[in-house]
Design a protein around this motif. Structure first.
Motif, PDB file in Angstrom:
ATOM      1  N   GLY A   1      57.665  64.827 -46.234  1.00  0.00           N
ATOM      2  CA  GLY A   1      57.886  63.773 -45.253  1.00  0.00           C
ATOM      3  C   GLY A   1      58.268  64.200 -43.852  1.00  0.00           C
ATOM      4  O   GLY A   1      58.448  63.350 -42.982  1.00  0.00           O
ATOM      5  N   GLN A   2      58.398  65.501 -43.583  1.00  0.00           N
ATOM      6  CA  GLN A   2      58.670  65.926 -42.205  1.00  0.00           C
ATOM      7  C   GLN A   2      57.419  65.704 -41.352  1.00  0.00           C
ATOM      8  O   GLN A   2      56.300  65.836 -41.843  1.00  0.00           O
ATOM      9  N   ALA A   3      57.633  65.394 -40.082  1.00  0.00           N
ATOM     10  CA  ALA A   3      56.487  65.120 -39.214  1.00  0.00           C
ATOM     11  C   ALA A   3      56.759  65.596 -37.795  1.00  0.00           C
ATOM     12  O   ALA A   3      57.846  65.382 -37.256  1.00  0.00           O
ATOM     13  N   LEU A   4      55.759  66.235 -37.203  1.00  0.00           N
ATOM     14  CA  LEU A   4      55.803  66.649 -35.804  1.00  0.00           C
ATOM     15  C   LEU A   4      54.580  66.082 -35.093  1.00  0.00           C
ATOM     16  O   LEU A   4      53.482  66.059 -35.658  1.00  0.00           O
ATOM     17  N   VAL A   5      54.782  65.646 -33.858  1.00  0.00           N
ATOM     18  CA  VAL A   5      53.688  65.194 -33.005  1.00  0.00           C
ATOM     19  C   VAL A   5      53.472  66.266 -31.950  1.00  0.00           C
ATOM     20  O   VAL A   5      54.393  66.613 -31.204  1.00  0.00           O
ATOM     21  N   ALA A   6      52.272  66.814 -31.892  1.00  0.00           N
ATOM     22  CA  ALA A   6      51.982  67.895 -30.955  1.00  0.00           C
ATOM     23  C   ALA A   6      51.987  67.390 -29.521  1.00  0.00           C
ATOM     24  O   ALA A   6      51.852  66.195 -29.252  1.00  0.00           O
ATOM     25  N   VAL A   7      52.146  68.325 -28.601  1.00  0.00           N
ATOM     26  CA  VAL A   7      52.034  68.010 -27.176  1.00  0.00           C
ATOM     27  C   VAL A   7      50.652  67.416 -26.926  1.00  0.00           C
ATOM     28  O   VAL A   7      49.640  67.897 -27.440  1.00  0.00           O
ATOM     29  N   ALA A   8      50.610  66.348 -26.142  1.00  0.00           N
ATOM     30  CA  ALA A   8      49.334  65.682 -25.856  1.00  0.00           C
ATOM     31  C   ALA A   8      48.551  66.463 -24.817  1.00  0.00           C
ATOM     32  O   ALA A   8      49.122  67.055 -23.897  1.00  0.00           O
ATOM     33  N   GLY A   9      47.238  66.466 -24.961  1.00  0.00           N
ATOM     34  CA  GLY A   9      46.385  67.156 -24.007  1.00  0.00           C
ATOM     35  C   GLY A   9      45.309  66.235 -23.468  1.00  0.00           C
ATOM     36  O   GLY A   9      45.185  65.082 -23.883  1.00  0.00           O
ATOM     37  N   PRO A  10      44.498  66.730 -22.553  1.00  0.00           N
ATOM     38  CA  PRO A  10      43.444  65.904 -21.966  1.00  0.00           C
ATOM     39  C   PRO A  10      42.311  65.669 -22.954  1.00  0.00           C
ATOM     40  O   PRO A  10      42.076  66.455 -23.869  1.00  0.00           O
TER      41      PRO A  10
END
Length: 459
Positions: free
Chosen positions: A383-392
């Motif tokens: 259940g751990q979750a990471l949202v990556a840095v957004a890119g173009p």
């Protein structure tokens, strides 16, 4: 990392604060933060009036109090209640609108807007009127990345922590710059964390004086095919330019010949590895291809080292043939269509709630899942979750996933957990694309990975 919390957890935390502070006032710190941001937004704007758009909830009260604070400073402030019946976008009157304070709905709001409010939101977007949204742009749903008719904020001031709509696309693109205001409420249980630049600096494996090519990590790639030879080259691009200590490529002869011709430091043949990258460029269009994919995956899984499972290896038919399942610490890297096929649902279903479906895939497969797309989320079976840095959006092109799989393999081989390997690899690709805007092909972007890594780790 930045915490991301659900609307329900934020409301529970606020209720807990009021229980501990009878008679306390959370409006004051919220309005102070909003007024400060509104004041800064007015700097440089032409002379005109501020319109407060308020609904019946707490966000509406925040907006009204912010309007009164600005009026006390001499700003011309008007209220939506006074103007709703006379709204005419093309009139001279509305040409003097310079800032909207949007407090029409809050974190409990449903998607969409009433017609008269939607008309104002459209007017603001077309005329580039600055919008300051309270908590979230009215019309969005706090716990969803779905797009609804809504205001398109220049700046959003939210409280306690970001909500999923602030980081999940396409909703996130409507939030503008997001400012998290501390109003004294403790950050509650998180549904995810958003990766920041500092996380790459902290977690990226940087060699030391005692490092050698083996301790830095040997990654094996069984990628590419006669039909898709480029996938083998692109995966090696990603692995090499993200810092692999050593790369072994095992694939069809045509692919390995091309890999060595382009990257003479890559070795060919069997040997010990710390991680495998498989599936990129594997055709699975007929029964023969499927049988070959099952055999290739089985050979690499037999080593019982962590695997990056990409593209042609991501299907219930292929994965279902693994008797022992994937090795511990493995990472699946599907896009929405591949994840939909794995789960047996429509692609639109995955895209409507990417976080929930990534969690379901992780639960079913026992592997960590990096779901690729406009928003890239990485989740573990527990259940751990990471949202990556957004890119173009320029990175949405053929070959980007092959490069990304190679970076993930480098990081797994270096000893990172699959959660951090997936999230950091996706973030590296996004940050590099942000630094080099334009339609650069994925292999060219990969050549700039060392520059991005050096800059971040030096910082």
């Amino acid at each position: 990392m930045r915490p991301i919390c659900s609307a329900e957890s934020i409301r529970s935390a606020e209720h807990g604060w009021f229980a501990a502070h009878p008679g306390g006032d959370l409006f004051r710190p919220a309005v102070t933060a909003l007024t400060e941001v509104a004041r800064s937004m007015l700097v440089g704007l032409p002379h005109g009036f501020v319109l407060v758009v308020s609904g019946p909830g707490n966000n509406g009260e925040d907006a009204r109090r912010t309007g009164r604070a600005l009026a006390a400073e001499g700003v011309e402030v008007r209220h939506w209640d006074d103007e709703a019946e006379t709204f005419a976008p093309n009139s001279e009157h509305w040409s003097h609108l310079v800032l909207v304070i949007d407090g029409f709905t809050g974190i409990g709001g449903r998607g969409g807007l009433p017609d008269h409010v939607r008309a104002l939101a459209v007017h603001c977007a077309r005329r580039h009127v600055a919008v300051l949204s309270v908590d979230l742009p009215s019309g969005l749903v706090a716990d969803s990345g779905a797009e609804h008719p809504s205001f398109r904020a220049t700046t959003t001031v939210t409280f306690v922590a970001e909500k999923p709509c602030h980081v999940l696309q396409p909703a996130a693109s409507r939030c503008g710059r997001v400012v998290v205001a501390d109003i004294g409420v403790r950050v509650p249980e998180r549904v995810a964390h958003a990766v920041e630049h500092s996380d790459l600096a902290e977690h990226w494996p940087v060699p030391g004086v005692r490092s050698d090519k083996y301790s830095r990590g040997v990654v094996g790639l069984d990628t590419g095919s006669d039909q898709y030879p480029g996938a083998g080259l692109l995966g090696c691009d990603g692995a090499l330019f993200s810092g692999a200590g050593m790369i072994r490529h095992n694939g069809p002869q045509r692919v390995t010949d091309e890999v060595v011709r382009r990257h003479p430091s890559v070795t060919v043949g069997e040997g010990r590895v710390q991680a495998w990258v498989v599936g990129s460029g594997w055709p699975v269009s007929d029964g023969h291809d499927l049988a070959e994919a099952v055999a290739r995956l089985g050979r690499r899984a037999a080593d019982r080292v962590p695997m990056v499972v990409d593209a042609g290896a991501i299907s219930s038919e292929v994965l279902g043939e693994l008797g022992e399942g994937l090795p511990p610490g493995s990472l699946l890297t599907p896009h929405a269509g591949e994840l939909a096929g794995l789960l047996g649902v429509a692609r639109q279903t995955v895209e409507s709630d990417p976080l929930a479906h990534a969690h379901e895939a992780a639960r079913q497969t026992g592997a960590t899942v990096l779901l690729k797309g406009a928003t890239q989320v990485c989740v573990t079976p527990d259940g751990q979750a990471l949202v990556a840095v957004a890119g173009p959006a320029w990175t949405a092109q053929a070959g980007s996933g092959d490069v990304l799989a190679g970076v993930c393999g480098t990081l797994l081989a270096a000893g990172l957990t699959p959660l951090w390997a997936g999230a950091l690899a996706a973030s590296l690709q996004a940050l590099t694309a942000e630094d080099h805007p334009g339609p650069w092909p994925p292999d060219r972007l990969a050549q700039w990975f060392p520059e991005t890594i050096a800059r971040l780790t030096h910082r």
